[in-house]
Scaffold this motif. Sequence first.
Motif, short mmCIF file in Angstrom:
data_model
loop_
_atom_site.label_atom_id
_atom_site.label_comp_id
_atom_site.label_asym_id
_atom_site.label_seq_id
_atom_site.Cartn_x
_atom_site.Cartn_y
_atom_site.Cartn_z
N LEU A 215 0.71 -1.17 -0.02
CA LEU A 215 0.12 -0.06 -0.05
C LEU A 215 0.85 1.09 -0.04
N TRP A 216 1.95 1.22 -0.73
CA TRP A 216 2.91 2.36 -0.89
C TRP A 216 2.15 3.22 -2.00
N SER A 217 2.21 4.43 -1.87
CA SER A 217 1.95 5.52 -3.01
C SER A 217 2.94 5.50 -4.03
N PRO A 218 2.46 5.72 -5.53
CA PRO A 218 3.53 5.78 -6.37
C PRO A 218 4.77 6.92 -6.15
N GLN A 219 4.10 7.95 -5.64
CA GLN A 219 5.30 9.03 -4.98
C GLN A 219 6.14 8.36 -3.97
N GLU A 220 5.80 7.78 -3.06
CA GLU A 220 6.75 7.19 -2.13
C GLU A 220 7.46 6.00 -2.47
N ILE A 221 6.96 5.24 -3.61
CA ILE A 221 7.79 4.12 -4.35
C ILE A 221 8.96 4.87 -5.04
N ALA A 222 8.49 5.87 -6.05
CA ALA A 222 9.60 6.49 -6.44
C ALA A 222 10.83 7.04 -6.04
N ALA A 223 10.38 7.80 -4.73
CA ALA A 223 11.37 8.17 -4.01
C ALA A 223 12.11 7.41 -3.01
N ARG A 224 11.67 6.12 -2.71
CA ARG A 224 12.41 5.30 -2.29
C ARG A 224 13.45 4.60 -2.91
N LEU A 225 12.89 4.21 -4.39
CA LEU A 225 13.59 3.67 -5.20
C LEU A 225 15.08 4.36 -5.51
N ARG A 226 14.93 5.95 -5.59
CA ARG A 226 15.95 6.69 -5.80
C ARG A 226 17.04 6.53 -4.60
N LEU A 227 16.69 6.32 -3.22
CA LEU A 227 17.64 6.39 -2.33
C LEU A 227 18.08 4.74 -2.11
N ASP A 228 17.38 3.79 -2.16
CA ASP A 228 17.91 2.32 -2.33
C ASP A 228 18.62 2.10 -3.57
N HIS A 229 18.64 2.63 -4.73
CA HIS A 229 19.36 2.27 -5.75
C HIS A 229 19.78 3.52 -6.36
N ALA A 230 20.70 4.16 -5.58
CA ALA A 230 21.31 5.46 -6.03
C ALA A 230 22.13 5.55 -6.99
N ASP A 231 22.91 4.18 -7.27
CA ASP A 231 23.95 4.08 -8.36
C ASP A 231 23.50 3.41 -9.55
N ASP A 232 22.02 2.97 -9.46
CA ASP A 232 21.61 2.01 -10.42
C ASP A 232 20.38 2.70 -11.43
N THR A 233 20.70 3.56 -12.09
CA THR A 233 19.55 4.09 -13.14
C THR A 233 18.41 3.20 -13.44
N GLU A 234 18.93 1.89 -13.57
CA GLU A 234 18.02 0.99 -14.28
C GLU A 234 16.66 0.58 -13.24
N MET A 235 17.08 0.81 -11.96
CA MET A 235 16.03 0.62 -10.86
C MET A 235 15.55 1.82 -10.40
N ARG A 236 15.57 2.72 -11.10
CA ARG A 236 14.62 4.18 -10.88
C ARG A 236 13.53 4.31 -11.89
N VAL A 237 12.18 4.61 -11.23
CA VAL A 237 11.12 5.18 -11.96
C VAL A 237 10.46 6.31 -11.55
N SER A 238 9.88 7.26 -12.27
CA SER A 238 9.13 8.35 -11.75
C SER A 238 7.93 7.68 -11.26
N HIS A 239 7.38 8.51 -10.33
CA HIS A 239 5.69 8.22 -10.03
C HIS A 239 4.65 8.39 -11.27
N GLU A 240 5.19 9.03 -12.03
CA GLU A 240 4.05 9.55 -13.30
C GLU A 240 4.18 8.21 -14.11
N THR A 241 5.37 7.53 -14.26
CA THR A 241 5.59 6.11 -15.02
C THR A 241 4.78 4.99 -14.49
N ILE A 242 4.71 5.18 -12.99
CA ILE A 242 3.95 4.14 -12.42
C ILE A 242 2.53 4.47 -12.63
N TYR A 243 1.90 5.72 -12.63
CA TYR A 243 0.62 6.08 -13.05
C TYR A 243 0.21 5.70 -14.27
N GLN A 244 1.20 5.99 -15.34
CA GLN A 244 1.04 5.54 -16.55
C GLN A 244 0.68 3.98 -16.74
#
Length: 248
Positions: free
Chosen positions: A146-175
Motif C-alpha cells: 500500500l505504498w503510493s507511487p510517489q513514495e515508491i519513486a522516492a524510495r527507489l532513488r534512495l535504495d538504488h542511487a547508483d543504478d539508474t535501471e532501478m529508478r522510475v518516476s511516479h508518473e510512469t507508475i501511474y501510466q
Amino acid sequence: MQGKHGHLSREQKQLALRLHAKGWRLVDIAKEIGCSGPMVGIMARTGRHVDAKPFGWQPRLGQLTIDEREQILLGINRGDTFTTIAEQLGRAVSTISREVKRGGGRAGYSAWHAHERAREQARRPKPFKLASGRLLDEVARRLEQLWSPQEIAARLRLDHADDTEMRVSHETIYQSLFVQGRGELRRELARCLRSGRAARKPRGTTDGRGRIPGMVMLSERPAEADDRAVPGHWEGDLILGEGSRSAV
C-alpha cells in the motif's frame, strides 16, 4: 563504423588525431574509429582531410559524452580499474562497468562504437519501463504494501542511487496503472492509490453525477421561450400553478 555514405564525422577525425598524439598505432586508431589505416596516416602526417561534418548528436544531460568514453578507453588501455576511471570522471563505478560491459568488455571496448550505439538507442522507441524485470517486481511488491507511487519513486532513488535501471518516476507508475491498465500492476490499482479511485480522472473534465435524467439546461431552451410568447415557457408558470392549487 563510418558516418553516412562512408564519410568520417568531425568527431571521429578529432578522436583519431588525439589518439595519434598519444602514441597509438595507426592500425589501432583505424579500428577504433572505423576507417582504414592509410586514411588515418594521411590525416595525422599531412593534416589533410581533417575537417568534416559534425556527428550531429549530443547525449542528454547525465549521459556519457564522447569525451568521457574516450577517457574510459584510455583508462582501459592503461590498465586502470573501474574504480579509478570512475573517480577521474566523477561517475559511479557501476556506470563505468555497465558501459564497458555493453561495449564488449575490456578487450573489445571502443569509445566511438559505444557512442554510435548510444545514438541509435536514443533514436529507437523505448520499451515501457515497467514491462518486466526487477523494477516491476520491486514496484509491485511496494504496491502490495500500500505504498503510493510517489513514495515508491522516492524510495527507489534512495535504495538504488547508483543504478539508474532501478529508478522510475511516479508518473510512469501511474501510466502503467491508468494508461496501460494491464499486466502485473493492474490488480493493485484500487488499493495502491491514496484516493481509492480505480480510474484516474483527467483534469478539466466535468462530472455528470447528480444530474436529473433528461434534464434540459437553460442554455438549451428553445428560442421562442426568450420572448415569452407561448404560455408554459414562462419561468413563473410552475410557481403560479403550485400557488393556485394551494389556494383551492
